[in-house]
Design a protein around this motif. Structure first.
Motif, short mmCIF file in Angstrom:
data_model
loop_
_atom_site.label_atom_id
_atom_site.label_comp_id
_atom_site.label_asym_id
_atom_site.label_seq_id
_atom_site.Cartn_x
_atom_site.Cartn_y
_atom_site.Cartn_z
N ASP A 174 65.20 62.69 37.89
CA ASP A 174 64.44 61.96 36.88
C ASP A 174 65.31 61.72 35.65
O ASP A 174 66.52 61.98 35.67
CB ASP A 174 63.16 62.72 36.53
N GLU A 175 64.69 61.24 34.60
CA GLU A 175 65.47 60.85 33.42
C GLU A 175 66.21 62.05 32.81
O GLU A 175 67.36 61.93 32.39
CB GLU A 175 64.56 60.21 32.37
N GLY A 176 65.53 63.19 32.76
CA GLY A 176 66.19 64.37 32.19
C GLY A 176 67.40 64.79 33.01
O GLY A 176 68.47 65.08 32.47
N GLY A 177 67.25 64.81 34.34
CA GLY A 177 68.37 65.15 35.20
C GLY A 177 69.47 64.11 35.11
O GLY A 177 70.66 64.44 35.13
N GLY A 178 69.08 62.84 35.00
CA GLY A 178 70.07 61.78 34.87
C GLY A 178 70.88 61.90 33.60
O GLY A 178 72.08 61.60 33.58
N VAL A 330 57.48 72.66 35.50
CA VAL A 330 58.18 73.68 34.73
C VAL A 330 59.62 73.21 34.62
O VAL A 330 60.28 72.97 35.64
CB VAL A 330 58.12 75.05 35.43
N THR A 331 60.12 73.07 33.39
CA THR A 331 61.42 72.44 33.17
C THR A 331 62.33 73.36 32.35
O THR A 331 61.88 74.00 31.41
CB THR A 331 61.27 71.11 32.42
N TYR A 332 63.60 73.40 32.77
CA TYR A 332 64.62 74.09 31.99
C TYR A 332 65.78 73.12 31.80
O TYR A 332 66.26 72.52 32.76
CB TYR A 332 65.11 75.34 32.72
N MET A 333 66.23 72.97 30.56
CA MET A 333 67.33 72.04 30.29
C MET A 333 68.31 72.69 29.33
O MET A 333 67.92 73.17 28.27
CB MET A 333 66.80 70.73 29.71
N ASP A 334 69.57 72.70 29.73
CA ASP A 334 70.64 73.25 28.90
C ASP A 334 71.74 72.19 28.79
O ASP A 334 72.66 72.16 29.60
CB ASP A 334 71.18 74.53 29.52
N PRO A 335 71.66 71.30 27.80
CA PRO A 335 72.66 70.23 27.68
C PRO A 335 74.07 70.76 27.44
O PRO A 335 75.04 70.14 27.88
CB PRO A 335 72.17 69.41 26.47
N VAL A 339 73.05 72.05 32.62
CA VAL A 339 72.13 72.49 33.67
C VAL A 339 70.74 71.93 33.39
O VAL A 339 70.24 71.96 32.26
CB VAL A 339 72.06 74.03 33.75
N TYR A 340 70.11 71.41 34.45
CA TYR A 340 68.74 70.89 34.37
C TYR A 340 68.01 71.29 35.64
O TYR A 340 68.48 71.04 36.75
CB TYR A 340 68.77 69.37 34.24
N LYS A 341 66.85 71.97 35.49
CA LYS A 341 66.06 72.38 36.64
C LYS A 341 64.59 72.10 36.35
O LYS A 341 64.11 72.34 35.24
CB LYS A 341 66.27 73.86 36.94
N LYS A 342 63.91 71.61 37.40
CA LYS A 342 62.51 71.24 37.20
C LYS A 342 61.73 71.45 38.49
O LYS A 342 62.19 71.06 39.57
CB LYS A 342 62.41 69.78 36.77
N LEU A 343 60.58 72.10 38.39
CA LEU A 343 59.68 72.27 39.52
C LEU A 343 58.39 71.50 39.26
O LEU A 343 57.85 71.52 38.14
CB LEU A 343 59.33 73.75 39.72
N PHE A 344 57.91 70.81 40.30
CA PHE A 344 56.63 70.11 40.23
C PHE A 344 55.61 70.92 41.03
O PHE A 344 55.84 71.28 42.18
CB PHE A 344 56.76 68.70 40.81
N ILE A 345 54.45 71.19 40.41
CA ILE A 345 53.44 72.02 41.07
C ILE A 345 52.07 71.35 40.93
O ILE A 345 51.87 70.45 40.11
CB ILE A 345 53.40 73.45 40.49
#
Length: 808
Positions: A174-178, A330-335, A339-345
Motif C-alpha cells: 500500500d502507500e505506506g509500504g510504497g 495494525v501498522t508499524y512504520m520505521d522510516p 521497515v513497514y509492517k501491517k496486518l489486516f484483521i
C-alpha cells in the motif's frame, strides 16, 4: 496418445515433467519459439551477473520430442493438428496451449526503439545497448520493473524507474509500504518517478534513443529504455481457431484446465482460470500439474491459488499475503530503519485477513498460512515479538506456494518416509526448491514433528564435527589419541579418523603423514595422490590460476614421457598425470618439486583450484586482473584443510568465462571492484552460488573470503560442501553476512588470526615428504619387496596414450 504442447516456458516444462513422473508412455512433442528449452525465469536477472543460459535451462525429460525455434501459426481443430511457420504440421490427440504472455508496451511514439525484459535474448540486447550508454529508464515499478532497474544498475548505468501508480509495487504494497520501499531504492542511487506516465521515447536523428518524455514535458535523458509495464496473455492462436477467450484476454479454461474444446487444454499465463490470469510461478505450476493429471485419467482440479509473494529486490525484503484491506489494521512504520509492517484483521479483531511487510519480511512465513483463520496470538506479538515462529500450522496450511505443498504433506513425508532434514523434505515434496522463501518454515516443521537427528560424528564421539573442532581448538589438542581418550571412546573408525585428521590439519597445519596422523588418513591422503580404478595414482601439480611458463610445461611433458603417464588437462586449468605406480610417486614428485611445482592437493579435502579467465591483461572486455587475483587467492589458501574440497574461480567481467558462480567461492570483476559469490557447486546436485557482497576492494574481498572459509571450516559437518552448509545455516545468506561482515558473533578477529596462522605456516606436503626417509618408506607396492612393481597393473594403448586394462 499424441500430446502436442505449444510453447516451452516454465509451465510447459512442469507439464511434461509431471507427465514423465506419471510414467506416461505416449508421444509428447513440445514446440517452442525460443532457441532453447524452458529456463528459470524466476532467476532470469542473474543472467546479467554471470549465470549462463545453460545453467538457467531446465533438463528436458527423457522421451520428450522438442522442436525449438519454431513458431506455431495455426491450430486446425477439425483435423487435430497444429501448423508451423516452416510449413510443417504436427498431429495431436490432445493439445496443450502453454503460450505464456507477452510484455505490454504502451502505444507511444518511439516505443519500437525500446527494449522489453522477458527472455534471454531480450537481456542480450539490453547488455549490448548498455555498453555505450550512461543512463537508462525502466517503465514499470512492479516486480519485473525493479529487477530490470537493478540489472541496468549492475551494467553500470544510472537508472530511473517510471511508474504510473502513485507508489512502487502497487499490487504488493500500500502507500505506506510504497513510501518505505521508495526510500530504500533511492538510497541506492536510482531515480523513482511514481505517479507518472510516458508521452514518448525520444530518439535522435539516426534513430538512437535519447531519453523518455513524461506527460508533463519533463525529459529523462537515457540511452536505454526498457518497458516492464505488465504482461498480456498470448491467446492469439486460441482466438484464431475459435476457442473461448476472456473479454480482456486469456484462454478460458475450467477447473480441469480444459478449454471450450475438450481436446485442448491451456496452462500458465495464457490461461484464464476462474476469471483470472495468473502471473506467478506457483499457480502456473499447479495448472500444469492439474492438466497432466486429468490427461492421464486423474481427478485433480484447479480451484484458484494463493497470490501471496515474498521477494527480495535491490536488497529489500517485500512480502504480501492475503487481502490488502480490512475493517481493522495494525501498522508499524520505521522510516529511519526502513521497515513497514501491517496486518489486516476482521472487524471483530479475531480473523487474519492479510498483511504487508517491507524491509523485514520475517512474519510472512509463519502468518501466511493463517489467512482466513482465527488469529493465533495478539497482532502486535505476531508482528514484532517473533511469536510467529512458535505457531502450530494446520495440515491444510500452504507452506510452499510455488509448488503447492501444505504442512500436512511435509508432516507425512517426515512420518511415513523417515525424512530427517531439509534436503530430505525438498526431495520428497519439492517444497523450498523454487524461490526458497519457505525453507525456514520447513526447519520449524521438522523440529515441531519431534524429529531427533543425532549430531554424533560416529559411534566413537557423541559430538558433531563442529563441536569437536571447538574442543580441539579450545583445549589445544594435537593428537587423535588425546581427543578420543578425553572426549570419546573406543579406537575410532574410518569416519572419525579422517575427520579428526582434517581438524588437526586445519588448526595446526602439520604434515598429514607425521607420526600418528598417517594412520588417520583415508586412501588418497595416505599417499598424497588420487588412487585410480586399477590401483595406480594420479599426480596433479599446482598451477595457480592456470598460468604456467613454457619451461614448466616442458617439465610436465618430460615427466609424463619418462614415466609413461597418461596426461589430461582438467576442468580446473591444471594438468593431470595418470598411471603412476605407488613406488614411482616420490621420483615423479622429486622432478616436479625441483622444477618449482608443489602439491595441488587434488587428493585432499582442501582447496583444489582457483580458475580464471585472462582478465583485463589480455581480454578487451576484462575490467580487472582476474589472473593476478586468482594466483594470489590460490597461493593464500593452498593446503587449507576443510570439511570437503573447495573450488574457486575469478572472472574478469560479467561475461563470466571462468564460471565463478558454480564454485564454493567465486569472484566476478566489476568496474568498481569485485562481486563475491559463495555456496556454489557442480556435481550431482548443481547449485548456483549466492551473491554475498558487491563492489568490494581487493583488500575487502580477501578479508571476507578469509572469514567465510574459516567460519565454514569451523562449523560445517563432515563431508559437507559449502552449498549444503549455507543452506543449513539458520538465517542462510543474511546470517552469514551478519557473522563475517558485521561481526554479529564477535569472532571475526579470531577468524582473521586463524587464517593468518594458516598462511604463515603453510608448507608443501610433497617437498616435506621427499626430505623425510621415514615418510618415503610408505611408498612401496610390497613391504617385503620395496623395488618390485605390482604385476597386476597392466596398460593398453589408446589414442597414443596408456589406458588401464582391468582383469576380467
Amino acid at each position: 496418445m499424441r500430446i502436442v504442447v505449444v510453447g516451452y516456458g516454465p509451465a510447459a516444462h512442469r507439464f511434461v515433467e509431471t507427465l514423465a513422473g506419471k510414467g506416461f508412455d505416449g508421444r509428447v512433442t513440445v514446440i517452442g519459439e525460443e532457441p532453447r528449452p524452458a529456463y528459470d525465469r524466476v532467476h532470469l536477472t542473474s543472467y546479467l551477473s554471470g549465470t549462463s543460459a545453460d545453467e538457467l535451462t531446465y533438463a528436458v525429460p527423457d522421451g520428450i520430442v522438442t522442436r525449438l525455434a519454431t513458431r506455431v501459426t495455426a491450430v486446425d481443430r477439425a483435423a487435430k493438428r497444429v501448423v508451423t511457420a516452416d510449413g510443417g504440421a504436427e498431429p495431436y490427440d490432445v493439445l496443450v496451449l502453454a503460450t505464456g504472455s507477452a510484455p505490454f508496451v504502451p502505444p507511444v511514439p518511439g516505443a519500437e526503439h525500446a527494449f522489453v525484459y522477458r527472455t534471454i535474448e531480450d537481456l542480450d540486447a539490453i547488455r549490448v545497448a548498455a555498453k555505450d550508454a550512461v543512463e537508462g529508464v525502466v517503465v514499470g515499478g512492479g516486480l519485473l520493473g525493479l529487477e530490470a532497474a537493478d540489472a541496468l544498475r549492475a551494467l553500470g548505468l544510472k537508472a530511473h524507474i517510471v511508474e504510473m501508480s502513485p507508489w512502487l509495487m502497487p499490487r504488493q504494497v500500500d502507500e505506506g509500504g510504497g513510501s518505505v520501499l521508495k526510500g530504500h531504492i533511492e538510497s541506492l542511487g536510482l531515480g523513482v518517478h511514481a505517479g507518472s506516465g510516458v508521452q514518448e521515447v525520444v530518439t535522435g536523428p539516426d534513430g538512437e534513443v535519447a531519453g523518455l518524455r513524461k506527460p508533463d514535458g519533463t525529459l529523462l535523458e537515457a540511452q536505454v529504455v526498457v518497458f516492464s509495464a505488465g504482461i498480456r496473455p498470448r491467446d492469439e492462436l486460441a482466438r484464431a481457431c475459435g476457442l473461448d477467450v476472456g473479454e480482456r484476454g486469456g484462454i478460458v479454461v475450467d477447473s480441469a484446465m480444459r478449454t471450450s474444446d475438450p481436446s485442448v487444454y491451456a496452462v500458465g499465463e495464457c490461461a484464464l482460470a476462474g476469471g483470472m490470469v495468473y502471473g506467478l510461478v506457483g499457480p502456473c505450476n499447479t495448472m500444469a500439474e492439474v492438466a497432466a493429471d486429468r490427461i492421464t485419467g486423474g481427478t485433480a482440479a484447479f480451484e484458484g491459488a494463493d497470490m501471496s509473494t515474498k521477494l527480495k529486490l535491490l536488497g529489500v525484503e517485500v512480502a504480501q499475503f492475503g487481502a490488502m484491506d480490512g475493517a481493522l489494521d495494525v501498522t508499524y512504520m520505521d522510516p529511519v530503519g526502513g521497515v513497514y509492517k501491517k496486518l489486516f484483521i476482521s472487524d471483530d479483531a479475531r480473523t487474519l485477513l492479510g498483511g504487508i511487510c517491507v524491509g523485514d519480511a520475517s512474519p510472512y512465513t509463519a502468518l501466511r498460512p493463517f489467512v482466513g483463520k482465527e488469529l493465533p496470538a495478539a497482532p502486535s506479538d505476531l508482528l514484532f515479538s517473533g511469536a510467529g515462529a512458535a505457531l502450530d500450522l494446520p495440515d491444510e496450511a500452504q507452506v510452499c506456494s510455488c509448488n503447492n505443498v501444505c504442512a500436512g504433506d511435509i508432516r507425512t513425508a517426515i512420518a511415513d518416509q523417515g525424512v530427517t532434514d531439509v534436503p530430505g523434505v525438498k526431495g520428497c515434496t519439492r517444497a523450498g526448491t523454487t524461490c526458497g522463501s519457505c525453507v525456514p518454515m520447513l526447519k520449524q516443521l521438522l523440529e515441531k514433528s519431534g524429529v531427533e537427528v543425532s549430531k554424533a560424528l560416529c559411534e566413537h564421539f557423541a559430538y558433531s564435527r563442529a563441536e569437536l573442532f571447538d574442543i580441539v581448538r579450545v583445549r589445544g589438542i594435537t593428537t587423535f589419541s588425546e581427543l578420543i581418550a578425553g572426549h570419546g571412546h573406543g579406537r575410532g573408525c574410518d569416519i572419525c579418523k579422517p575427520a579428526v585428521a582434517s581438524i588437526l590439519a586445519s588448526l595446526h597445519n602439520g604434515h598429514v603423514l607425521e607420526g600418528e596422523r598417517a594412520a588417520l588418513q583415508d586412501t588418497n591422503d595416505a599417499f598424497l595422490a588420487n588412487i585410480q580404478k586399477n590401483g595406480t595414482y594420479s599426480v596433479v601439480p599446482r598451477i595457480p590460476g592456470g598460468e604456467i611458463t613454457p619451461e614448466k610445461l616442458i617439465v610436465i611433458g618430460e615427466v609424463a614421457r619418462d614415466f609413461g603417464l597418461y596426461t589430461k588437462i582438467t576442468g580446473g586449468q591444471r594438468i593431470d598425470l595418470f598411471g603412476a605406480r605407488i613406488e614411482q610417486l616420490p621420483e615423479i614428485w622429486r622432478r616436479l618439486v625441483e622444477a618449482g611445482f608443489e602439491s595441488g592437493h587434488a587428493y585432499g579435502k582442501a582447496l583444489r583450484t582457483v580458475k580464471s579467465c585472462v582478465g583485463s591483461t589480455w581480454c578487451r572486455y576484462g575490467v580487472q586482473d582476474s589472473v593476478g587475483l586468482a594466483i594470489d587467492l590460490e597461493l593464500r589458501y593452498r593446503g587449507l584443510r576443510s570439511p570437503h574440497k573447495l573450488k574457486s574461480a575469478v572472472s574478469g567481467c560479467a561475461r563470466e568465462c571462468a564460471e565463478a558462480r558454480s564454485k564454493d567461492f567465486g569472484i566476478i570483476a566489476t568496474e568498481q571492484g569485485w562481486n563475491l559469490y559463495v555456496g556454489g557447486n557442480g556435481g550431482f546436485k548443481p547449485r548456483h552460488a549466492d551473491l554475498l557482497a558487491k563492489d568490494l576492494s581487493t583488500e575487502e574481498l580477501i578479508r571476507t573470503i578469509d572469514r567465510f572459509l574459516m567460519f565454514y571450516v569451523r562449523t560445517a559437518d563432515r563431508l559437507q560442501r559449502t552449498a549444503a552448509w549455507l543452506e543449513s545455516l539458520d538465517g542462510g545468506l543474511d546470517y552469514l553476512r551478519e557473522v563475517i561482515m558485521e561481526d554479529s558473533l564477535g569472532i571475526c578477529a579470531d577468524l582473521d588470526v586463524q587464517m593468518e596462522q594458516h598462511v604463515a605456516t603453510y608448507a608443501d606436503e610433497w617437498r616435506a615428504t621427499l626430505d623425510d626417509p621415514e615418510k618415503l618408506g610408505r611408498f612401496v607396492s610390497f613391504v617385503n619387496a620395496p623395488g618390485v612393481p605390482d604385476p597386476s597393473i597392466v596398460f593398453a594403448s589408446e589414442r597414443g596414450q596408456i589406458k588401464p586394462v582391468m582383469a576380467r
